[in-house]
Motif scaffolding. Structure first.
Motif, PDB file in Angstrom:
ATOM      1  N   VAL A 184      96.199 -79.542  33.911  1.00 26.75           N
ATOM      2  CA  VAL A 184      96.197 -78.331  34.752  1.00 26.75           C
ATOM      3  C   VAL A 184      97.622 -77.980  35.182  1.00 26.75           C
ATOM      4  CG1 VAL A 184      95.351 -77.310  36.919  1.00 26.75           C
ATOM      5  CG2 VAL A 184      93.889 -78.902  35.647  1.00 26.75           C
ATOM      6  N   TYR A 185      97.954 -76.686  35.124  1.00 28.51           N
ATOM      7  CA  TYR A 185      99.215 -76.172  35.673  1.00 28.51           C
ATOM      8  C   TYR A 185      98.877 -75.069  36.666  1.00 28.51           C
ATOM      9  CZ  TYR A 185     101.587 -78.575  31.856  1.00 28.51           C
ATOM     10  OH  TYR A 185     102.046 -79.538  30.998  1.00 28.51           O
ATOM     11  N   VAL A 186      99.508 -75.097  37.824  1.00 27.66           N
ATOM     12  CA  VAL A 186      99.331 -74.008  38.787  1.00 27.66           C
ATOM     13  C   VAL A 186     100.468 -73.022  38.558  1.00 27.66           C
ATOM     14  CG1 VAL A 186      99.170 -73.394  41.224  1.00 27.66           C
ATOM     15  CG2 VAL A 186      98.426 -75.666  40.464  1.00 27.66           C
ATOM     16  N   VAL A 187     100.148 -71.737  38.443  1.00 23.50           N
ATOM     17  CA  VAL A 187     101.202 -70.717  38.355  1.00 23.50           C
ATOM     18  C   VAL A 187     101.038 -69.831  39.588  1.00 23.50           C
ATOM     19  CG1 VAL A 187     102.290 -68.946  36.927  1.00 23.50           C
ATOM     20  CG2 VAL A 187     101.087 -70.858  35.840  1.00 23.50           C
ATOM     21  N   GLU A 188     102.031 -69.908  40.480  1.00 30.73           N
ATOM     22  CA  GLU A 188     101.885 -69.325  41.810  1.00 30.73           C
ATOM     23  C   GLU A 188     102.894 -68.214  42.046  1.00 30.73           C
ATOM     24  OE1 GLU A 188     101.549 -72.342  44.815  1.00 30.73           O
ATOM     25  OE2 GLU A 188     102.014 -70.944  46.426  1.00 30.73           O
ATOM     26  N   GLY A 189     102.433 -67.110  42.637  1.00 34.50           N
ATOM     27  CA  GLY A 189     103.323 -66.000  42.952  1.00 34.50           C
ATOM     28  C   GLY A 189     102.553 -64.700  42.930  1.00 34.50           C
ATOM     29  N   ASN A 190     103.273 -63.549  42.794  1.00 36.00           N
ATOM     30  CA  ASN A 190     102.511 -62.301  42.742  1.00 36.00           C
ATOM     31  C   ASN A 190     101.884 -62.148  41.354  1.00 36.00           C
ATOM     32  OD1 ASN A 190     103.797 -60.191  41.002  1.00 36.00           O
ATOM     33  ND2 ASN A 190     105.567 -60.743  42.260  1.00 36.00           N
ATOM     34  N   MET A 191     100.765 -61.473  41.308  1.00 39.10           N
ATOM     35  CA  MET A 191      99.917 -61.507  40.117  1.00 39.10           C
ATOM     36  C   MET A 191     100.551 -60.889  38.868  1.00 39.10           C
ATOM     37  SD  MET A 191      97.277 -63.356  40.468  1.00 39.10           S
ATOM     38  CE  MET A 191      97.811 -64.530  41.691  1.00 39.10           C
ATOM     39  N   ALA A 192     101.496 -59.949  39.042  1.00 40.25           N
ATOM     40  CA  ALA A 192     102.152 -59.364  37.863  1.00 40.25           C
ATOM     41  C   ALA A 192     103.044 -60.418  37.206  1.00 40.25           C
ATOM     42  CB  ALA A 192     102.966 -58.144  38.272  1.00 40.25           C
ATOM     43  N   ASP A 193     103.833 -61.128  38.011  1.00 40.28           N
ATOM     44  CA  ASP A 193     104.702 -62.183  37.471  1.00 40.28           C
ATOM     45  C   ASP A 193     103.890 -63.345  36.910  1.00 40.28           C
ATOM     46  OD1 ASP A 193     106.887 -60.703  38.214  1.00 40.28           O
ATOM     47  OD2 ASP A 193     107.161 -61.741  40.136  1.00 40.28           O
ATOM     48  N   VAL A 194     102.802 -63.665  37.607  1.00 39.81           N
ATOM     49  CA  VAL A 194     101.923 -64.749  37.153  1.00 39.81           C
ATOM     50  C   VAL A 194     101.390 -64.404  35.759  1.00 39.81           C
ATOM     51  CG1 VAL A 194      99.633 -65.772  37.566  1.00 39.81           C
ATOM     52  CG2 VAL A 194     101.286 -65.644  39.434  1.00 39.81           C
ATOM     53  N   LYS A 195     100.991 -63.139  35.590  1.00 37.28           N
ATOM     54  CA  LYS A 195     100.432 -62.721  34.299  1.00 37.28           C
ATOM     55  C   LYS A 195     101.457 -62.894  33.173  1.00 37.28           C
ATOM     56  CE  LYS A 195      98.179 -59.309  31.621  1.00 37.28           C
ATOM     57  NZ  LYS A 195      97.685 -58.009  31.362  1.00 37.28           N
ATOM     58  N   LYS A 196     102.696 -62.465  33.457  1.00 39.69           N
ATOM     59  CA  LYS A 196     103.749 -62.558  32.444  1.00 39.69           C
ATOM     60  C   LYS A 196     103.948 -64.016  32.020  1.00 39.69           C
ATOM     61  CE  LYS A 196     108.316 -60.938  32.188  1.00 39.69           C
ATOM     62  NZ  LYS A 196     109.442 -60.823  33.086  1.00 39.69           N
ATOM     63  N   LYS A 197     104.056 -64.880  33.007  1.00 40.67           N
ATOM     64  CA  LYS A 197     104.328 -66.308  32.739  1.00 40.67           C
ATOM     65  C   LYS A 197     103.172 -66.953  31.974  1.00 40.67           C
ATOM     66  CE  LYS A 197     106.737 -69.918  32.859  1.00 40.67           C
ATOM     67  NZ  LYS A 197     108.027 -69.924  32.182  1.00 40.67           N
ATOM     68  N   ILE A 198     101.942 -66.707  32.434  1.00 39.22           N
ATOM     69  CA  ILE A 198     100.806 -67.377  31.774  1.00 39.22           C
ATOM     70  C   ILE A 198     100.632 -66.849  30.349  1.00 39.22           C
ATOM     71  CG2 ILE A 198      98.289 -67.767  31.834  1.00 39.22           C
ATOM     72  CD1 ILE A 198      98.419 -67.967  34.843  1.00 39.22           C
ATOM     73  N   THR A 199     100.859 -65.545  30.152  1.00 38.21           N
ATOM     74  CA  THR A 199     100.748 -64.976  28.798  1.00 38.21           C
ATOM     75  C   THR A 199     101.697 -65.710  27.847  1.00 38.21           C
ATOM     76  OG1 THR A 199     100.180 -62.841  29.734  1.00 38.21           O
ATOM     77  CG2 THR A 199     100.927 -62.832  27.440  1.00 38.21           C
ATOM     78  N   GLU A 200     102.925 -65.913  28.290  1.00 34.83           N
ATOM     79  CA  GLU A 200     103.916 -66.649  27.493  1.00 34.83           C
ATOM     80  C   GLU A 200     103.412 -68.055  27.148  1.00 34.83           C
ATOM     81  OE1 GLU A 200     107.723 -65.358  29.861  1.00 34.83           O
ATOM     82  OE2 GLU A 200     107.802 -67.527  29.475  1.00 34.83           O
ATOM     83  N   LEU A 201     102.949 -68.738  28.188  1.00 36.77           N
ATOM     84  CA  LEU A 201     102.511 -70.137  28.013  1.00 36.77           C
ATOM     85  C   LEU A 201     101.296 -70.230  27.096  1.00 36.77           C
ATOM     86  CD1 LEU A 201     102.958 -71.258  31.736  1.00 36.77           C
ATOM     87  CD2 LEU A 201     104.224 -72.166  29.772  1.00 36.77           C
ATOM     88  N   VAL A 202     100.351 -69.291  27.261  1.00 36.57           N
ATOM     89  CA  VAL A 202      99.150 -69.304  26.411  1.00 36.57           C
ATOM     90  C   VAL A 202      99.563 -69.094  24.954  1.00 36.57           C
ATOM     91  CG1 VAL A 202      97.039 -68.027  25.827  1.00 36.57           C
ATOM     92  CG2 VAL A 202      97.504 -68.621  28.208  1.00 36.57           C
TER      93      VAL A 202
END
Ligand code: AMP
Ligand code: MG
Length: 341
Positions: A240-258
């Motif tokens: 599990v990884y927690v990605v924390e912050g505002n949802m627009a930035d969170v989306k960008k980061k998780i998309t990259e990681l996925v």
């Protein structure tokens, strides 16, 4: 051992009470999570809990009651502030730590001179404890280290063959464990955030403080006030990884990681608290409020395992008073792998 699945009708609850009185183990629903109960005055029965869970023996059990008068049997007395907390939050998703009476065996408190006491609100839990005729010592009904169970099915996954019975009382309404407040000293200390928020505690005892270790892992050799703080906790099979912050930035980061991890052949899951979509990932909606997210958190982590997900990215943003309880569980299930964006 055959594990009996019991209903919540009168005869089943009576049968469950008899199992406890006979020194056995019964898993039961509460408003927070499912508990694994034994007679709190019987050291041998309590030892069976540690064995069934694989729980370290220095991690004390919380004692559950069905009537406030039982507090006097369990504690060696308490302060005015403790009384205010008891009046305000019991019954409810709240555990109070008090100096223990001599009746409570060391095998329940892991040799501490205090005892954690909880009076659940859940009606099935109360009927079951009353039918047992004794206070019921109970940690969460999971194998040690795994996410806590919030349905009878979760308990079955971990405990079939290890305990005498499971009472199936449906899903837990709070979904994370009780708030633990140590009221054995002058200043009340929140040792674990949970179903009652810090603001609610402060409205009753304004000098209450939060133990600073709630969101951190302990350094080597450091002694925790709440022994449970030092163990691996709430971890599903998936990483599990927690990605924390505002949802627009969170989306960008998780998309990259996925994208990265999909290419490497991993099955990715995302636990969301937004409308964000992630192509190619298994998505479970955690809820838009921290309260909702808390309620489904353990169930969702267990669901990712059932879906054979390898890596879970959990979107997170603090939005209400339950944020601290969610963060405390989420950071631990992630082994403190938190990406701030
Ligand atoms: P669980 O029942 O799995 O939620 O675990 C119970 C939690 O309560 C653990 O983290 C314990 O360390 C904590 N606890 C129980 N009794 C005490 C106590 N007397 N003092 C401090 N923490 C306690
Ligand atoms: Mg637990």
């Amino acid at each position: 051992m055959d594990t009996k699945i019991l209903d919540t009708d009168e005869n089943s609850i009576k049968e469950a009470g008899k199992i406890i009185a006979g020194g056995g183990l019964v898993a039961f629903p509460t408003e927070t999570v499912y508990g694994l109960g034994a007679d709190a005055f019987d050291s041998d029965a309590a030892a069976k809990i540690y064995e069934a869970k694989g729980r370290p023996s220095d991690n004390p059990l919380i004692v559950h009651i069905s009537d406030k008068s039982q507090i006097d049997e369990l504690s060696a007395g308490y302060s005015e502030k403790a009384k205010k907390l008891i009046d305000a939050f019991m019954p409810g998703p709240f555990t109070i730590i008090l100096k223990k009476s001599e009746r409570v065996p060391d095998g329940v408190t892991a040799c501490m001179d205090t005892v954690g006491i909880r009076f659940p609100e859940n009606e099935t839990a109360r009927r079951f404890i009353a039918a047992s005729g004794v206070p019921v010592a109970a940690p969460s009904a999971n194998i040690s280290g795994k996410p806590s169970p919030t349905t009878a099915r979760d308990v079955m996954d971990d405990m079939m063959g290890r305990i005498d019975a499971i009472i199936d009382g449906g899903s837990c309404s709070v979904g994370v464990e009780s708030t633990i407040v140590d009221a054995s000293g002058d200043t009340p200390v929140v040792l674990r955030p949970g179903g009652i928020t810090y603001d609610e505690i402060c409205a009753v005892v304004p000098d209450a403080v939060i133990d600073p270790h709630i969101l951190e892992s302990l350094k080597d050799g450091e002694k925790p006030k709440c022994p449970g703080m030092k163990y691996k906790h709430y971890a599903p099979e998936a990483e599990v990884y927690v990605v924390e912050g505002n949802m627009a930035d969170v989306k960008k980061k998780i998309t990259e990681l996925v994208n990265e991890n999909e290419k490497a052949g991993k099955i990715c899951g995302v636990l969301t608290m937004s409308e964000n979509a992630y192509d190619g990932a298994v998505i479970l909606q955690g809820g838009m409020t921290n309260k909702e997210y808390a309620k489904g958190l353990f169930a969702n982590l267990r669901e990712f395992d059932r879906l054979k997900v390898d890596i879970v990215y959990a979107e997170f943003e603090e939005r209400d008073g339950y944020g601290l309880a969610v963060k405390n569980r989420l950071y631990k299930s992630a082994g403190q792998r938190v990406i701030y964006v």
